[in-house]
Design a protein around this motif. Structure first.
Motif, PDB file in Angstrom:
ATOM      1  N   GLN A  18      39.470  34.974  41.718  1.00  0.00           N
ATOM      2  CA  GLN A  18      39.417  34.833  40.268  1.00  0.00           C
ATOM      3  C   GLN A  18      38.717  36.075  39.708  1.00  0.00           C
ATOM      4  O   GLN A  18      37.557  36.326  40.003  1.00  0.00           O
ATOM      5  CB  GLN A  18      38.664  33.565  39.862  1.00  0.00           C
ATOM      6  CG  GLN A  18      39.307  32.272  40.358  1.00  0.00           C
ATOM      7  CD  GLN A  18      40.711  32.077  39.809  1.00  0.00           C
ATOM      8  OE1 GLN A  18      40.971  32.295  38.628  1.00  0.00           O
ATOM      9  NE2 GLN A  18      41.638  31.673  40.682  1.00  0.00           N
ATOM     10  N   ILE A  19      39.450  36.858  38.924  1.00  0.00           N
ATOM     11  CA  ILE A  19      38.927  38.103  38.388  1.00  0.00           C
ATOM     12  C   ILE A  19      38.403  37.856  36.973  1.00  0.00           C
ATOM     13  O   ILE A  19      39.186  37.509  36.074  1.00  0.00           O
ATOM     14  CB  ILE A  19      40.013  39.191  38.344  1.00  0.00           C
ATOM     15  CG1 ILE A  19      40.735  39.302  39.695  1.00  0.00           C
ATOM     16  CG2 ILE A  19      39.416  40.522  37.903  1.00  0.00           C
ATOM     17  CD1 ILE A  19      39.853  39.704  40.843  1.00  0.00           C
TER      18      ILE A  19
ATOM     19  N   LEU B 185      38.023  46.668  39.935  1.00  0.00           N
ATOM     20  CA  LEU B 185      37.819  45.683  40.999  1.00  0.00           C
ATOM     21  C   LEU B 185      36.883  46.192  42.087  1.00  0.00           C
ATOM     22  O   LEU B 185      36.510  45.429  42.984  1.00  0.00           O
ATOM     23  CB  LEU B 185      39.165  45.280  41.608  1.00  0.00           C
ATOM     24  CG  LEU B 185      40.210  44.722  40.632  1.00  0.00           C
ATOM     25  CD1 LEU B 185      41.397  44.170  41.385  1.00  0.00           C
ATOM     26  CD2 LEU B 185      39.613  43.684  39.703  1.00  0.00           C
TER      27      LEU B 185
ATOM     28  N   ASN C 239      31.008  42.690  40.021  1.00  0.00           N
ATOM     29  CA  ASN C 239      31.875  41.511  40.041  1.00  0.00           C
ATOM     30  C   ASN C 239      32.120  40.973  41.448  1.00  0.00           C
ATOM     31  O   ASN C 239      32.703  39.903  41.616  1.00  0.00           O
ATOM     32  CB  ASN C 239      33.203  41.794  39.322  1.00  0.00           C
ATOM     33  CG  ASN C 239      33.997  42.936  39.947  1.00  0.00           C
ATOM     34  OD1 ASN C 239      34.001  43.111  41.163  1.00  0.00           O
ATOM     35  ND2 ASN C 239      34.692  43.715  39.104  1.00  0.00           N
TER      36      ASN C 239
ATOM     37  N   ILE D  49      34.118  41.669  43.834  1.00  0.00           N
ATOM     38  CA  ILE D  49      35.477  41.566  44.365  1.00  0.00           C
ATOM     39  C   ILE D  49      35.633  42.396  45.635  1.00  0.00           C
ATOM     40  O   ILE D  49      36.179  41.932  46.645  1.00  0.00           O
ATOM     41  CB  ILE D  49      36.503  41.992  43.311  1.00  0.00           C
ATOM     42  CG1 ILE D  49      36.393  41.119  42.052  1.00  0.00           C
ATOM     43  CG2 ILE D  49      37.913  41.945  43.887  1.00  0.00           C
ATOM     44  CD1 ILE D  49      36.617  39.659  42.288  1.00  0.00           C
TER      45      ILE D  49
ATOM     46  N   HIS E  20      39.340  34.199  33.247  1.00  0.00           N
ATOM     47  CA  HIS E  20      39.658  34.805  34.539  1.00  0.00           C
ATOM     48  C   HIS E  20      41.161  35.039  34.648  1.00  0.00           C
ATOM     49  O   HIS E  20      41.955  34.414  33.945  1.00  0.00           O
ATOM     50  CB  HIS E  20      39.221  33.895  35.702  1.00  0.00           C
ATOM     51  CG  HIS E  20      37.751  33.653  35.768  1.00  0.00           C
ATOM     52  ND1 HIS E  20      37.118  32.697  34.988  1.00  0.00           N
ATOM     53  CD2 HIS E  20      36.791  34.246  36.523  1.00  0.00           C
ATOM     54  CE1 HIS E  20      35.825  32.709  35.259  1.00  0.00           C
ATOM     55  NE2 HIS E  20      35.598  33.624  36.182  1.00  0.00           N
TER      56      HIS E  20
END
Length: 356
Positions: A168-169, A181, A186, A188, A345
């Protein structure tokens, strides 16, 4: 018997700023037939303004080098070198030391063309002897200095999906935005590296794909420089005619007239752009109107060939430790959106693949 995979590195020095180079031909000259036993090739560029087009697109124009060159050169009209990009204003580039600012290429147009043409840092090609693999450089020479480019090619015959996952970004409330990213905030990139480490993949690739339900968004691998991603790219998404008109041959003299007259001038210039490619592509004149509509349409998904997936090489040079995701200089996977997401997201599917 050939080993399960082979890894070769190609160093390229382009002769011109925009160069289309047959990487397979270069590799054969330097490495012989080392790649011949393999049915698949993963080709990876370590740069953000040089890479590859997907094989299916090249096949549609019969892998003709002149057609690839015409297509790539047409991007100069979409993203003119002379347009006023903020990325090129060295006085604003606070992340660069003063000495670097003196030699830093003015290449915002090359970054945007890479994204707009749908170029990729990593592609997988079927390895047919007669089919070339073109390495495309959009910024090979700056002020007489030839860049040193690196392409890595992995030959393999079989691959297997090791694991699939979902991320989920987090995205902002802004309609037009981009998300790095690789930003450690975050988490990721850390999650992706954990997936590779957990499953001990040493040669392979990791593929990020937007979920089918995600709309008005795309993925690319490029440099996440703030002025480039938060200003220049956003301006392209908001108003693609503006940059093109600023660099057009028939630029209107009164900048205030651009919103009214830009499309007319761009139509004129696009006739010449399309005429450069139309014969080699084997298309008809109706392409002119389609291209104009593609540029002038309000939908950003029709302005750029934004991809819905990106691929990154997983490699372990020693083959004795877990592999890691290979990032070239300044490379980051980037999510771009031009309309608000349904929530806070966006969903990205992850597929880890091992070469065997």
């Amino acid at each position: 018997m050939a080993p399960p995979t082979t890894d070769v590195t190609l160093e390229i020095t382009p002769e011109t700023r925009i160069a289309v180079i047959d990487a397979k031909k270069e590799l054969s000259a330097k490495q012989g037939e080392r790649l011949a036993p393999y049915s698949k090739l993963l080709c990876c560029s370590h740069h953000t303004t040089a890479g590859f087009l997907e094989q299916s697109l090249c096949a549609r124009i019969q892998h003709r080098q002149e057609s690839i060159e015409a297509l790539v050169h047409s991007a100069q009209h979409l993203f003119p070198k002379s347009a006023p990009y903020r990325h090129n204003e060295m006085s604003l580039r606070s992340e660069l030391p003063e000495a670097q600012k003196l030699v830093e290429p003015l290449n915002a147009d090359s970054h945007l063309a890479f994204i707009g043409l749908g170029m990729e840092n990593c592609v997988t090609y079927d390895n047919h002897p007669e089919v070339p693999v073109y390495f495309i450089d959009l910024d090979g020479v700056f002020e007489g200095r030839h860049r040193r480019r690196i392409a890595q090619v992995i030959g393999f015959n079989r691959s297997a999906t090791v694991v699939e996952s979902t991320l989920q970004i987090p995205v902002s409330h802004r309609a037009i935005d981009s998300v790095n990213l690789s930003d450690p905030r975050n988490g990721i990139q850390e999650q992706l590296e954990d997936i590779v480490k957990t499953h001990d993949v040493r040669k392979g690739k990791i593929v990020l794909s937007l979920a089918p339900s995600e709309r008005h968004a795309g993925l690319t691998v490029n440099e996440y420089e703030t002025l480039l991603m938060k200003h220049d790219l956003m301006e392209v998404l908001r108003n693609p005619l503006w940059f093109m008109a600023r660099g057009a041959t028939n630029m209107v003299r009164d900048p205030r007239a651009v919103p009214k007259k830009a499309k007319g001038y761009i139509k004129y210039d696009l006739v010449h752009v399309v005429n450069q490619v139309i014969h080699s592509l084997g298309l008809n004149e109706s392409l002119i109107e389609r291209v104009i509509d593609r540029i002038a349409a309000r939908s950003a998904s029709r302005r750029l060939r934004l991809k819905r997936s990106v691929t990154m090489l997983v490699d372990s040079p020693s083959n004795r430790r877990p592999g890691t995701i290979v990032y070239g200089t300044y490379q980051s996977p980037i999510l771009i959106q031009w309309q608000k997401a349904g929530g806070h997201h966006r969903t990205v599917h992850v597929r880890l693949i091992r070469f065997e």
